[in-house]
Design an enzyme around this catalytic site. Structure first.
Site, short mmCIF file in Angstrom:
data_model
loop_
_atom_site.label_atom_id
_atom_site.label_comp_id
_atom_site.label_asym_id
_atom_site.label_seq_id
_atom_site.Cartn_x
_atom_site.Cartn_y
_atom_site.Cartn_z
N SER A 201 0.83 -1.12 -0.09
CA SER A 201 -0.05 -0.10 0.06
C SER A 201 0.83 1.26 -0.12
CB SER A 201 -1.02 -0.02 1.17
OG SER A 201 -1.72 -1.08 1.19
N HIS A 247 1.04 4.26 4.67
CA HIS A 247 0.26 5.12 3.45
C HIS A 247 0.54 6.47 3.30
CE1 HIS A 247 -3.50 2.25 3.41
NE2 HIS A 247 -2.39 1.66 3.53
#
Length: 297
Positions: A201, A247
């Site tokens: 991610s 992230h």
């Protein structure tokens, strides 16, 4: 001798009255190079726009030809998205191994795991020292759930090819790896005293940031890319099991790296792009160093 000055074969002339090829002196030929006028046989002649040229003149002509590149300096390729597909393939193979073949061993060894010196049994994982820093990279290729890898790979297949086509394969791969490593090092900096994370991610968020930068550079519509980023940020902060640190770290390093790669001036493009990548790695090294000072043994 000037390039346009006739050059004669130095070898013995073959029978028949015709001159010998300048490379194969025993082969008679009536054809000469249209550029240097040396005799050339069928084995040496290369078709040109007018007549034939010898291999040396063809090579000299290619040496003065500027290599075609993408807008941001990458090499043009016939098959776009190759690196993207390879990255997807690697992620899928690792997922199969971790989820079905080597479970749970591979996840234990490759995950973004860290426990600080103040935790019982610590330091462990990344905080334990350089022998464990490989986790910062391996964790970005590690997934256990089908929905996790499915979501990340769909985004990678959507955003990867346009970025790879614009940047070229090498620059795109560097961007992907720098973004993934940025997510890992930022997560360690913030939560290295106790953390367990995995997934691509961080690298994927880096591609989202790079896509926004590319839209800015191309003066294209920003709405869809920004909306996609906002949606993913809402999902990130709405689920406690998602590592928001990876992230955000990947997003920041991906966007900053893309800015340096895409806004580098043409006259000094290679230098600026190289310094951009070196600077990103230096920032990540600094985050790792601070994290080790906080949590390491």
């Amino acid at each position: 001798m000037l390039p346009d000055e006739p050059r004669q074969s130095t070898g013995p002339a073959p029978e028949g009255g015709l001159p010998g090829c300048y490379r194969h002196t025993q082969t008679a030929t009536g054809i000469t190079c249209t550029r240097c006028e040396r005799p050339i046989c069928p084995r040496c002649m290369v078709a040109a726009s007018v007549g034939f040229q010898c291999p040396e003149c063809v090579g000299e002509g290619h040496a003065g030809t500027r290599r075609a590149t993408t807008r941001f300096g990458g090499a043009l390729t016939q098959h776009g998205g190759l690196v993207t597909r390879v990255l997807v393939g690697i992620n899928v193979v690792v997922w199969v191994l971790a989820a079905y073949v080597l479970r749970p061993r591979l996840a234990e060894v490759w995950s973004l795991a860290s426990a600080g010196r103040d935790v019982s049994g610590g330091p462990y994982g990344i905080a334990d020292g350089p022998d464990q820093w490989y986790r910062l990279v391996t964790a970005t290729f590690l997934h256990l759930e089908w929905w996790h890898i499915g979501t990340n790979m769909l985004v990678l297949l959507w955003l990867g090819p346009p970025l790879e086509e614009a940047l070229g394969r090498v620059r795109f791969l560097a961007l992907y790896l720098v973004a993934g490593l940025g997510g890992s090092t930022f997560a360690f900096l913030v939560a290295g005293d106790w953390m367990q994370s995995l997934g691509a991610s961080g690298a994927v968020f880096g591609l989202i940031g790079a896509t926004i930068v590319m839209q800015l550079r191309n003066r294209a519509a920003l709405g869809p890319a920004v909306a996609f980023l906002v949606f993913n940020l809402v999902v990130t902060f709405s689920r406690p099991t998602i590592d928001w640190r990876a992230h955000l770290g990947g997003l920041a390093l991906g966007a900053l790296t893309a800015f340096g790669l895409m806004y580098a001036p043409r006259a000094r493009r290679g230098l600026v792009q190289g310094l951009t990548l070196a600077g990103a790695l230096a920032v990540e090294a600094a985050m790792l160093g601070v994290g080790m000072a906080l949590y390491g043994g």
